[in-house]
Enzyme design. Structure first.
Site, mmCIF file in Angstrom:
data_model
loop_
_atom_site.group_PDB
_atom_site.id
_atom_site.type_symbol
_atom_site.label_atom_id
_atom_site.label_comp_id
_atom_site.label_asym_id
_atom_site.label_seq_id
_atom_site.Cartn_x
_atom_site.Cartn_y
_atom_site.Cartn_z
ATOM 1 N N ASP A 10 -2.273 42.197 11.716
ATOM 2 C CA ASP A 10 -1.065 40.690 11.081
ATOM 3 C C ASP A 10 0.525 41.237 10.881
ATOM 4 O O ASP A 10 0.634 42.005 11.269
ATOM 5 C CB ASP A 10 -1.596 40.985 9.881
ATOM 6 C CG ASP A 10 -1.330 39.124 8.523
ATOM 7 O OD1 ASP A 10 -0.693 38.961 9.199
ATOM 8 O OD2 ASP A 10 -1.179 40.333 7.134
ATOM 9 N N ASN A 44 -6.610 30.372 9.637
ATOM 10 C CA ASN A 44 -6.357 29.455 10.321
ATOM 11 C C ASN A 44 -5.617 28.472 10.749
ATOM 12 O O ASN A 44 -4.136 27.811 11.495
ATOM 13 C CB ASN A 44 -5.848 30.968 11.467
ATOM 14 C CG ASN A 44 -5.303 32.176 11.181
ATOM 15 O OD1 ASN A 44 -6.151 33.109 11.540
ATOM 16 N ND2 ASN A 44 -4.996 32.788 10.035
HETATM 17 C C1 IPE Z 1 -5.876 37.329 8.804
HETATM 18 O O1 IPE Z 1 -4.091 36.970 8.251
HETATM 19 C C2 IPE Z 1 -6.388 36.766 9.645
HETATM 20 C C3 IPE Z 1 -5.740 37.368 11.432
HETATM 21 C C4 IPE Z 1 -4.886 38.107 11.535
HETATM 22 C C5 IPE Z 1 -5.659 36.771 12.607
HETATM 23 P P1 IPE Z 1 -3.758 36.224 7.614
HETATM 24 O O2 IPE Z 1 -2.356 35.912 8.414
HETATM 25 O O3 IPE Z 1 -4.566 34.872 7.901
HETATM 26 O O4 IPE Z 1 -3.839 36.729 5.950
HETATM 27 P P2 IPE Z 1 -3.805 36.335 5.235
HETATM 28 O O5 IPE Z 1 -3.560 34.559 5.356
HETATM 29 O O6 IPE Z 1 -2.306 36.524 4.943
HETATM 30 O O7 IPE Z 1 -4.599 36.693 3.901
HETATM 31 C C1 IPE Z 2 -1.275 37.311 12.729
HETATM 32 O O1 IPE Z 2 0.022 37.332 12.196
HETATM 33 C C2 IPE Z 2 -1.459 36.399 14.203
HETATM 34 C C3 IPE Z 2 -2.831 35.545 12.918
HETATM 35 C C4 IPE Z 2 -2.580 34.830 12.374
HETATM 36 C C5 IPE Z 2 -2.819 35.008 13.991
HETATM 37 P P1 IPE Z 2 0.916 36.181 10.910
HETATM 38 O O2 IPE Z 2 1.116 34.924 12.232
HETATM 39 O O3 IPE Z 2 -0.169 35.686 9.733
HETATM 40 O O4 IPE Z 2 2.016 36.937 10.747
HETATM 41 P P2 IPE Z 2 2.315 36.979 8.695
HETATM 42 O O5 IPE Z 2 1.424 37.766 8.370
HETATM 43 O O6 IPE Z 2 2.914 35.978 8.512
HETATM 44 O O7 IPE Z 2 4.544 37.808 9.188
HETATM 45 MG MG MG Z 3 -0.130 37.091 8.449
#
Ligand code: IPE
Ligand code: IPE
Ligand code: MG
Length: 247
Positions: A21, A69
């Protein structure tokens, strides 16, 4: 954790799972669009996969795209799909040469036909490899994983191969995408939540949350997490003295 430490007998997680993340924040901090963070995140994936295989991790599961997502802006979803397809094609040969078995876990039916083809290609190419299993969780949800296991078991009951009396924890676990319990769960980006990742499998996982954003996650960060893991006393419901007696 260095190779020398492992030779000294430090305990490694058999199954390491990572919630990758913080890509979006990494990009935003630099005034870039979020997709830039995902691209940089792909480089962190290569680093960590290579290092994990080198030190002898048995199974590495990376959370790449959750079943939730899809709710993101369509431009970001499309860019993530393209990056996924591109990375699979680019890395297939090297992963194979490194004897890594690649599996995509999650509901693949929602992906484009061409992405599904790339997935089948890499899964078949690497299916007999044995150095490390790399699970890429894509369109993955922990609840969906458990639900799928129930559906598969129900089908077996309907066809007469199983009876409802056969249902126990081991049978449910066997029907999950990845039946191995998670030993160490790492989450980058600082959020202390599971976000519907391997819900069943993390029952007794040690949890390491770091503020480091995924694109910055480096060998020294994974080593820090592995050091943390090697110092944990895993009690599985028992008392500390019972665990010490077992040793
Ligand atoms: C979790 O991250 C999913 C992945 C790392 C692929 P998210 O960014 O989607 O999680 P939330 O929404 O902050 O809980
Ligand atoms: C994780 O990084 C990757 C995916 C969920 C695909 P994020 O895109 O959630 O990054 P933040 O949490 O918005 O910084
Ligand atoms: Mg995230």
């Amino acid at each position: 954790m260095t190779v020398q430490n492992i030779q000294k007998g430090e305990v490694l997680p058999r199954h390491l799972a990572i919630i990758m993340d913080g890509n979006g924040r990494w990009a935003q901090q630099r005034g870039e669009i979020r997709v830039k963070g995902h691209k940089e995140g792909a480089n962190a994936v290569y680093r960590i996969v290579k290092h994990s295989a080198l030190i002898g991790i048995n199974t590495l599961t990376l959370f790449a795209f959750s079943s939730e997502n899809w709710k993101r802006p369509i431009t970001e979803v499309n860019a993530l799909m393209e990056l996924f397809a591109f990375s699979l094609k680019k890395e297939a040969k090297e992963l194979h040469q490194n004897n890594i078995k690649v599996r995509i876990i999650g509901d693949k039916s929602k992906f484009s036909k061409s992405l599904q083809k790339s997935i089948s290609y890499i899964e078949e190419l690497t299916s007999n490899n044995s150095a490390m299993t790399l699970n890429i969780a894509a369109n993955y949800g922990g609840r969906a994983d458990i639900t799928k296991a129930f559906i598969d078991i129900a089908k077996e009951i309907e066809s007469g191969n199983l009876s409802s009396l056969d249902i126990d924890e081991a049978l449910i676990q066997k029907n999950l995408y990845e039946p191995l319990d998670v030993d160490l769960l790492i989450r980058t980006g600082g959020e202390k939540r599971i976000s519907n990742f391997l819900l069943w499998q993390v029952a007794y996982a040690e949890i390491f949350v770091t503020d480091t954003l995924w694109p910055d996650f480096d060998i020294k960060d994974i080593d820090e997490a592995l050091d943390f893991f090697s110092k944990r006393e895993r009690r599985f419901g028992m008392t500390s003295s019972q665990i010490k007696e077992q040793k």
